[in-house]
Enzyme design. Sequence first.
Site, PDB file in Angstrom:
ATOM      1  CG  LEU A   1       4.427 -54.317  10.416  1.00 39.90           C
ATOM      2  CD1 LEU A   1       3.411 -54.220   9.285  1.00 39.90           C
ATOM      3  CD2 LEU A   1       4.689 -55.782  10.778  1.00 39.90           C
TER       4      LEU A   1
ATOM      5  N   GLY B   1      -3.008 -54.002  16.093  1.00 38.84           N
ATOM      6  CA  GLY B   1      -2.789 -54.033  17.543  1.00 38.84           C
ATOM      7  C   GLY B   1      -3.462 -55.191  18.254  1.00 38.84           C
TER       8      GLY B   1
ATOM      9  CG  HIS C   1       8.574 -63.531  12.511  1.00 35.24           C
ATOM     10  ND1 HIS C   1       8.563 -62.430  11.669  1.00 35.24           N
ATOM     11  CD2 HIS C   1       8.642 -64.609  11.711  1.00 35.24           C
ATOM     12  CE1 HIS C   1       8.635 -62.841  10.412  1.00 35.24           C
ATOM     13  NE2 HIS C   1       8.683 -64.159  10.416  1.00 35.24           N
TER      14      HIS C   1
HETATM   15  C1  GAR Z   1       1.120 -60.125  13.595  1.00 29.62           C
HETATM   16  O1  GAR Z   1       0.789 -61.307  12.900  1.00 29.62           O
HETATM   17  C2  GAR Z   1       2.597 -60.100  13.928  1.00 29.62           C
HETATM   18  O2  GAR Z   1       3.107 -61.355  14.276  1.00 29.62           O
HETATM   19  C3  GAR Z   1       3.180 -59.619  12.625  1.00 29.62           C
HETATM   20  O3  GAR Z   1       2.290 -58.621  12.174  1.00 29.62           O
HETATM   21  C4  GAR Z   1       0.973 -58.905  12.692  1.00 29.62           C
HETATM   22  C5  GAR Z   1       0.496 -57.687  13.439  1.00 29.62           C
HETATM   23  O4  GAR Z   1      -0.800 -57.843  13.941  1.00 29.62           O
HETATM   24  N1  GAR Z   1       4.517 -59.141  12.814  1.00 29.62           N
HETATM   25  C6  GAR Z   1       5.461 -59.269  11.886  1.00 29.62           C
HETATM   26  O5  GAR Z   1       5.272 -59.740  10.794  1.00 29.62           O
HETATM   27  C7  GAR Z   1       6.829 -58.754  12.309  1.00 29.62           C
HETATM   28  N2  GAR Z   1       7.849 -59.212  11.411  1.00 29.62           N
HETATM   29  P1  GAR Z   1      -1.370 -56.920  15.107  1.00 29.62           P
HETATM   30  O6  GAR Z   1      -1.040 -55.473  14.773  1.00 29.62           O
HETATM   31  O7  GAR Z   1      -2.841 -57.170  15.066  1.00 29.62           O
HETATM   32  O8  GAR Z   1      -0.743 -57.353  16.412  1.00 29.62           O
END
Ligand code: GAR
Length: 205
Positions: free
Chosen positions: A89, A14, A108
Site C-alpha cells: 500500500l 496477503g 490494483h
Molecule cells: C488487494 O485488493 C489489492 O488489490 C489492493 O489491496 C488489497 C490487498 O489484499 N491493493 C491496492 O489497493 C494497491 N493500490 P491482500 O493483502 O489480501 O492481497
Amino acid sequence: MLTARIAVLVSGGGTNLQALMDARGRGELPHGSLALVIADKPGIRAIERAREGDIACAVIPRREPGFEEKVLTALRNYQIDMVVLAGFLGILSADFIRRFPGPIINIHPSLIPAFCGKGFYGLKVHQAALDYGVKVTGATVHYVNEVPDGGKILLQRAVDILPGDTAETLQRRVMEQAEWKLLPAAAERVAADVVAARAASPAKE
Ligand code: GAR
C-alpha cells in the site's frame, strides 16, 4: 537461469501472496521462484503466510527512515530478478524504480485508469466505485513506473457490481473473480520474459 527470483511486497492480509503460492503449488509459476517476501509492517497476516509457504520474509517498516534503501539491499542480498507488489500500500519513489534493474508489477483493484493513483488503495477503491455508481469494476496488473498506477497494463479483468454491494462484498468478489487469477498469470508471464532475456544475454548470469 532456470527461474526468475521473485520478491513479493505486502502490507496486509496477503491473499494475493497466497494466490501466488497456490499457483506455485499447482505448477502454474514454472518460470518464477518465490524467493522473498518483504512486509512493510510487523504483525500482518501476510508474514504468517510467507512462513507457511516456506518463503524467506523480511519485515521492513515503511514509516521508518531508509525504507527504500533497506528494501533495495534485501533485493540485492536475495538476488531478486523481479518484484511483485501484492497488496503493497505504499508508493515507491522514482529513484527506487530507477535503481532496481528488473521489472516491478502491481495489482490494483479497479479497471485502471478508473479509481487509481495516489489515495486509492484497498477498500477506498471499492467505496469510490460504489459512490460513483459504476456498474462494472475489476482489477488490473500493470508495470510500475514513476506515476502511481500509471505503468503499462499487463492484464485486466472486469467484475460486475451487484445491487446491495458494500465495499467489503465488492472487494471480495473482485479478489475472487479477478485478482487471484490475474496476479499469478501476470507474474508467470513477466518471469518467463526475464528468463528469456537472460538466455539471450548469458554474459549477465
Ligand atoms: C488487494 O485488493 C489489492 O488489490 C489492493 O489491496 C488489497 C490487498 O489484499 N491493493 C491496492 O489497493 C494497491 N493500490 P491482500 O493483502 O489480501 O492481497
